[in-house]
Design an enzyme around this catalytic site. Structure first.
Site, PDB file in Angstrom:
ATOM      1  N   HIS A   1       5.345  -4.892   6.397  1.00  0.00           N
ATOM      2  CA  HIS A   1       4.652  -3.701   5.919  1.00  0.00           C
ATOM      3  C   HIS A   1       5.306  -3.156   4.653  1.00  0.00           C
ATOM      4  O   HIS A   1       4.640  -2.902   3.639  1.00  0.00           O
ATOM      5  CB  HIS A   1       4.658  -2.654   7.034  1.00  0.00           C
ATOM      6  CG  HIS A   1       3.719  -1.518   6.831  1.00  0.00           C
ATOM      7  ND1 HIS A   1       4.072  -0.384   6.136  1.00  0.00           N
ATOM      8  CD2 HIS A   1       2.440  -1.325   7.251  1.00  0.00           C
ATOM      9  CE1 HIS A   1       3.053   0.461   6.134  1.00  0.00           C
ATOM     10  NE2 HIS A   1       2.044  -0.084   6.804  1.00  0.00           N
TER      11      HIS A   1
ATOM     12  N   SER B   1      -2.233   2.812   4.722  1.00  0.00           N
ATOM     13  CA  SER B   1      -0.896   2.398   4.290  1.00  0.00           C
ATOM     14  C   SER B   1      -0.929   1.668   2.955  1.00  0.00           C
ATOM     15  O   SER B   1       0.063   1.647   2.229  1.00  0.00           O
ATOM     16  CB  SER B   1      -0.263   1.465   5.335  1.00  0.00           C
ATOM     17  OG  SER B   1       0.188   2.190   6.447  1.00  0.00           O
TER      18      SER B   1
ATOM     19  N   ASP C   1       9.849   3.007   4.782  1.00  0.00           N
ATOM     20  CA  ASP C   1       8.985   2.027   5.452  1.00  0.00           C
ATOM     21  C   ASP C   1       9.804   1.166   6.394  1.00  0.00           C
ATOM     22  O   ASP C   1      10.893   1.542   6.818  1.00  0.00           O
ATOM     23  CB  ASP C   1       8.258   1.179   4.393  1.00  0.00           C
ATOM     24  CG  ASP C   1       6.843   0.823   4.804  1.00  0.00           C
ATOM     25  OD1 ASP C   1       6.682   0.080   5.785  1.00  0.00           O
ATOM     26  OD2 ASP C   1       5.885   1.278   4.146  1.00  0.00           O
TER      27      ASP C   1
END
Length: 567
Positions: A286, A456, A65
């Site tokens: 994220h 996600s 990520d």
């Protein structure tokens, strides 16, 4: 966070403020039980009640990520720490080629400490890389076989890059961006904070028309994203800047963001030992959010509870603000496998993959080492059966399919919005749906949390369930864990909305299983398989490790009562 399409529609449509009757589900709804809460979560408490008294063993989950906040209160206790590495001594103690890789590795950095943040989009890179070679080709059949394949990819990239782009649209986006920045600057000054959310604007009265306009954009975007009040000005500005970069890339080759910093030979997959050990680096929102969904420390009275209770998160930073590079993803998978990960979460994707064979080789390597890969389906409301979406489990060389791969679509909290309107789907290419709308989890800041939406977020839900299974049933192969998750998914028999067409369809037409992942059903099935070698669930047969395992129906009123009801 999936705000791009909503933002652009608001900007281009004169700040239309569409509203929805759907209320925002409570924080942590994705863990709830559908029978008792009314929200289509994964029944996690019931799963733990079933597992009570059983011993678990630690499972390492790699998160490929954007990075992770290693100081976060809910993540510090669950970060993977390399037992063979002495932190900060500048020596490759374990001789794996990566110096001081204490919590993982960053393939987007330089040994001098610099890191890649922003990057370009793969379609733009491919388009300009081969433009001179192919732009004047009239008859592709005259090309060699290899060049025909390359031409097909270039044509797809060209279509993606140039679609809807002309000088007037670029000028319009730039003008809108200038006006938006003016409004944002006014709000920043009024609130006294550089980053603010829709929640911060609820009691705010704008003092200028520019500030009022940007507040309307923020509120409208929140409304169209299931009333998510955690959306920030930074989220929206980043998305608009990305659109500007995409529009400009049709005319101008993108800067070499990665190459100028990393300084490896990107054309050589065997040049593997580059990067640095800064796993937070730039833009870790994220990756921090994804990590918390999987394994945030449970029952500590802070923030959120992760899904798996005995997991260590290994961060492998390979996803910039832009499209990932195939070489970095291939090396990230290999790093994770070599350092003990049993599950790898991959919440990223793109439309073209120039070095897919490198990624395929890494996937085969993971398959040979017994590692499960969990991948987000994508957020374009597209059919993955007919649309290019990479990485994927179909090998380029022989069209065989990886057996250690799960692709995950995003589901919502309520029956009337079960399939997220942004989620990709596919009767053949999406295996299962999982909660992915307004998922509350950790974000950088030490003790900060927010709601994000996207496939996600759905992918780490499945990765967390996979890790939970392996904690308590470590004897299972990736193929068996995949089979358990898919076969135990709770079927949804009502109508859902196709994200692309808006038509009412069955969930079984949007995924292979026609179901939503459920942790309780999964651990019951795992336990039955461990004890008897058979699945105890309704219906059919399933292949596990190339052998058919018969599935027998549950018996007894008590077990029927416990079974999660179909919608």
């Amino acid at each position: 966070m999936n705000v791009k399409r909503t933002l652009l529609s608001l900007l281009m449509a004169g700040l239309s403020l569409a509203t929805y009757a759907q209320k925002q589900a409570p924080n942590g709804w994705h863990l709830s039980d559908p029978q008792t809460s009314g929200y289509y979560g994964i029944s996690l408490d019931k799963a733990y009640n079933f597992l009570k008294g059983k011993k678990s063993q630690t499972v390492v989950v790699a998160v490929i990520d954007s990075g992770v906040d290693t100081t976060h209160e809910d993540l510090r206790p669950i970060l993977w720490t390399n037992p063979k590495e002495i932190p900060g001594n500048g020596i490759d103690d374990d001789k794996n080629g990566y110096v001081d890789d204490v919590h993982g590795w960053n393939f987007l950095g330089n040994k001098d400490g610099r890191n890649v943040g922003k990057d370009s989009y793969e379609a733009a890179r491919v388009y300009h890389r081969y433009k001179a070679k192919f732009e004047n080709i009239k008859d592709p059949s005259t090309l060699s076989k290899d060049d025909q394949e390359l031409y097909t990819m270039w044509s797809k990239a060209a279509k993606d890059v140039t679609k809807g782009v002309d000088p007037s649209s670029i000028m319009l986006i730039k003008r809108i961006y200038s006006e938006v920045k003016t409004g944002d600057s006014a709000i920043v000054k009024d609130l006294g904070k550089s980053v603010y959310s829709v929640k911060d604007l609820q009691a705010y009265t704008p003092k200028s028309k520019e500030a009022a306009a940007f507040k309307n954009i923020m509120v409208g975007t929140s409304a169209q994203n299931n009333n998510n009040t955690d959306i920030t000005n930074k989220n929206l500005l980043d998305e608009l800047e990305s659109e500007m970069a995409k529009a400009e890339s049709a005319q101008t080759p993108p800067p070499n963001y990665r190459g100028d910093i990393v300084k490896d030979n990107e054309a050589d997959i065997n040049d593997r030992y580059y990067g640095n050990n800064d796993v937070e680096a730039l833009g870790a929102d994220h990756g921090t959010h994804v990590s918390g969904i999987i394994a945030a420390a449970r029952k500590n009275g802070k923030g959120i509870d992760g899904i798996a209770d005995n997991v260590r998160i290994m961060m492998v930073r390979a996803v910039p603000d832009g499209d990932e590079h195939d070489k970095d993803i291939a090396n990230a998978i290999r790093y994770a496998v070599d350092n003990g990960a049993k599950v790898i979460n991959m919440s990223f994707g793109k439309g073209v993959s120039p070095e897919k064979s490198w990624v395929d080789d890494a996937v085969r390597y993971a398959e040979s080492k017994g590692v499960l890969l969990v991948h987000a389906a994508g957020n374009e409301s597209a059919d993955n059966d007919t649309t290019w979406n990479f990485p994927n489990p179909v090998f380029k060389a022989d069209k065989h399919r990886a057996t250690n791969w799960i692709t995950v679509g995003a589901s919502g909290a309520e029956k009337n919005n079960l399939v997220a309107n942004f989620s990709n789907y596919g009767k053949e290419e999406v295996d299962v749906f999982a909660p992915g709308v307004n998922i509350y989890s950790s974000v950088p800041g030490g003790n900060t949390y927010a709601n994000f939406s996207g496939t996600s977020m759905a992918s780490p839900v499945v990765a967390g369930v996979a890790a939970l299974i392996l904690e308590y049933y470590p004897q299972f192969t990736p193929q068996q864990v995949k089979a358990i998750i898919e076969q135990s998914a709770v079927p949804f028999t009502g109508d859902v909305t196709n994200p692309e067409t808006g038509e009412k369809v069955k969930l079984s037409s949007l995924s292979r299983t026609g179901g939503v992942v459920n942790a309780y059903s999964a651990v019951i099935m795992a336990d039955e398989l461990a004890r008897t070698g058979k699945f105890k669930t309704p219906g059919g047969k399933i292949k596990v490790d190339s052998k058919e395992v018969k599935i027998k129906k549950q018996q007894g009123a008590e077990k029927k009562k416990e079974k999660v009801k179909s919608a």
